[in-house]
Design an enzyme around this catalytic site. Structure first.
Site, PDB file in Angstrom:
ATOM      1  N   ASP A   1      81.818   1.196  -2.306  1.00  0.00           N
ATOM      2  CA  ASP A   1      82.546   2.155  -3.143  1.00  0.00           C
ATOM      3  C   ASP A   1      83.296   1.459  -4.268  1.00  0.00           C
ATOM      4  O   ASP A   1      84.407   1.864  -4.632  1.00  0.00           O
ATOM      5  CB  ASP A   1      83.496   3.006  -2.298  1.00  0.00           C
ATOM      6  CG  ASP A   1      83.920   4.287  -3.020  1.00  0.00           C
ATOM      7  OD1 ASP A   1      83.186   4.701  -3.940  1.00  0.00           O
ATOM      8  OD2 ASP A   1      84.969   4.856  -2.682  1.00  0.00           O
TER       9      ASP A   1
ATOM     10  N   HIS B   1      82.818   6.371  -6.263  1.00  0.00           N
ATOM     11  CA  HIS B   1      82.805   7.835  -6.182  1.00  0.00           C
ATOM     12  C   HIS B   1      83.586   8.496  -7.311  1.00  0.00           C
ATOM     13  O   HIS B   1      83.475   9.701  -7.516  1.00  0.00           O
ATOM     14  CB  HIS B   1      83.293   8.322  -4.808  1.00  0.00           C
ATOM     15  CG  HIS B   1      84.766   8.258  -4.585  1.00  0.00           C
ATOM     16  ND1 HIS B   1      85.369   7.293  -3.813  1.00  0.00           N
ATOM     17  CD2 HIS B   1      85.778   9.050  -5.021  1.00  0.00           C
ATOM     18  CE1 HIS B   1      86.664   7.499  -3.766  1.00  0.00           C
ATOM     19  NE2 HIS B   1      86.942   8.559  -4.499  1.00  0.00           N
TER      20      HIS B   1
ATOM     21  N   SER C   1      92.480   7.288  -6.182  1.00  0.00           N
ATOM     22  CA  SER C   1      91.289   6.516  -5.826  1.00  0.00           C
ATOM     23  C   SER C   1      90.919   5.558  -6.951  1.00  0.00           C
ATOM     24  O   SER C   1      90.845   5.940  -8.123  1.00  0.00           O
ATOM     25  CB  SER C   1      90.113   7.452  -5.556  1.00  0.00           C
ATOM     26  OG  SER C   1      90.179   7.970  -4.263  1.00  0.00           O
TER      27      SER C   1
END
Length: 523
Positions: free
Chosen positions: A188, A158, A261
């Protein structure tokens, strides 16, 4: 694009009350006492010899050389070794709309926006996040880490999804252009490769499984402000956060903020145990609940992305569901383990191998299947074309089935609505004590020819409690095909005679089949 860890929630915590002078002095005294005892938030000093502690005069202890006083154990040595492998990942996309911009802490007029505008940040944004809000060129920020000296690095899907340009900045401040090698939305994970440069410091993916209570260090680059390190412990393993069938997250309490992230979570060996991908947060900031993708999953995905740019997963082709206590009772099982096959898909490896609705898959290659989610992860972790052995409980008998895995389709199957708004005539026969009325499928428009259709449900009944609704098609009751209400009654009567507390029904809703265990009244 903005980096978007999962934000699963309520109000900011209350501000701490200001300490009075007396309270502050007491607090300082307590801190001094704790330091004298060698206590620390992150560890304990080596044990002090009891004789020295109680026989040395107090004034002598105070006057000892400070260098000889035992110090708290910290993480500086590990951080110094691993931090150079962590990178900032900046992406640029054209003609996009900033996703989740309303959640950004840099909204016009916000404290963060005023801070960065005052100290020179363009448009009130930190370095690396400038760009027009709304349509136009959009930039986003995330983290990642090198896994090889030649510039391969891991980040989140993402973070780089739909990116036109990717740049990475090393811990030393050098910036490089990077190429997206491949992505895997299901886990992911993304693999990128730095163009130019060599001999990069890299991190090792751990061979050890994380244990609850282990120390963990989260390293990342939130908002592009520079590398940050936070510490905590592994709070839980095997977490399912509803992200998909392959959820198997490590939960950590080390603070992880937006912008982290794709960054690594290190163990005390300096190995990566997970890739930070999601947080639970009421406000967008860390509240001590973060989720990391386990290193063994990352290894498998990265190997395939590096080899062919995509991930292929094994597939047996069954709709499965958990074995609940009621279902276990209906099937005569002693444990709520295994994966119940609701329906094998047409022409799938499972169907060709003879797996049927109502079978319970209990083992894969000799390893026990704990639940339906574990079966999905196990099969998905195997390569298409692999030959496997399944242990299956079929109508109370153990069977061993050998089959070859197919390739998991990339697109989800459509679930058709068989009934629309018109379910046909509402006549039917009551099923005693279950609280629903059924009719042969052939008498209801659009319901097909198999089973019985639920045409009415008492909202206060056992059927309603188990989720039955008008239009559902009951295909089997107690392992037997049914075509009318009499078949349903006979199956219930047989279950009572067999001293069952509930009976298993196979139900089709739209294009999806499932098993439902319904309690049956005595008498």
């Amino acid at each position: 694009m903005t980096d978007r860890p999962t934000d699963l929630s309520p109000p900011s915590p209350p501000k701490p009350a200001r300490r009075s002078g007396l309270t502050a002095r007491k607090f300082a005294l307590m801190a001094s006492v704790a330091a004298g005892l060698g206590l620390a938030a992150y560890g304990f000093s080596p044990p002090t010899d009891k004789a020295d502690l109680f026989t040395t005069p107090a004034h002598a202890q105070v006057n000892n050389d400070v260098s000889k006083v035992a110090q708290p154990i910290g993480f500086a040595d590990i951080v110094e070794r691993v931090k150079p492998s962590v990178i900032s990942v900046k992406v640029r996309m054209k003609d996009k709309v900033v996703a989740g911009d309303d959640d950004s802490p840099f909204q016009p007029g916000s404290p963060m926006e005023r801070f960065f505008r005052r100290f020179g940040g363009p448009d009130g944004l930190p370095p690396g996040m400038h760009g027009r809000r709304g349509h136009g060129i959009v930039t986003g920020q995330g983290s990642g880490f090198f896994i090889s000296a030649d510039g391969y690095a891991v980040t989140n899907n993402h973070v780089v999804d739909d990116a036109d340009k990717v740049e990475v900045t090393t811990d030393g401040g050098k910036t490089y252009t990077a190429k997206v090698i491949g992505t895997d939305p299901r886990t992911d994970i993304a693999l990128i490769k730095v163009e130019g440069g060599s001999n990069f410091p890299f991190a090792k993916l751990s061979d050890d499984k994380a244990r609850i209570g282990d120390w963990v260090l989260a390293v990342g680059n939130p908002f592009g402000l520079g590398g940050t390190v936070t510490s905590g412990i592994v709070s839980a393993i095997g977490r399912d956060i509803g992200n998909g069938p392959y959820d198997d997250f490590i939960q950590i309490d080390a603070p992880v903020n937006k912008g982290n992230s794709g960054g690594p979570a290190f163990n005390m060996k300096g190995d990566v145990i997970g890739v930070n991908t999601a947080i639970y947060s009421p406000s967008g900031g860390s509240v001590g609940i973060a989720f990391s993708i386990p290193a063994n999953t990352v290894k498998n995905v990265v190997a395939q992305l590096k080899d062919k740019g995509s991930v292929s997963r094994g597939w047996i082709g069954v709709q499965i569901q958990p074995v609940t206590a009621d279902i276990a009772d209906s099937l005569g099982l002693k444990k709520t383990e295994g994966a119940l096959v609701a329906e094998p898909q047409a022409d799938s490896p499972a169907a060709k191998a003879g797996i049927q609705s109502g079978d319970v898959i209990t083992q894969v290659n000799g390893a026990t299947v704990k639940d339906a989610r574990e079966l999905a992860r196990t099969i998905g972790g195997l390569a298409p074309g692999t030959s496997i052995k399944l242990n299956v409980l079929h109508k109370g008998t153990d069977k061993v089935i050998n089959l070859t895995l197919g390739i998991l389709p990339n697109t989800a199957e459509a679930k058709a609505d068989l009934y629309g708004d018109d379910h046909g005539p509402s006549h039917g026969d009551d099923v005693p004590r279950l609280g629903m009325t059924v009719a042969p499928a052939g008498s209801v428009a659009g319901a097909g020819t198999e089973g019985v259709v639920v045409v009415d449900v008492d909202p206060k009944s056992a059927a309603a409690d188990r989720g039955f609704k008008e239009g559902d098609v009951i295909l089997e009751v107690g392992g037997k095909d049914v075509s009318n209400s009499a078949d349903v009654r006979e199956a219930i009567k047989a279950a009572r005679a067999d001293h069952k507390n509930s009976i298993l029904m196979r139900v089709r809703t739209g294009g999806t089949a499932r098993f439902v265990a319904v309690p049956i009244a005595k008498g």
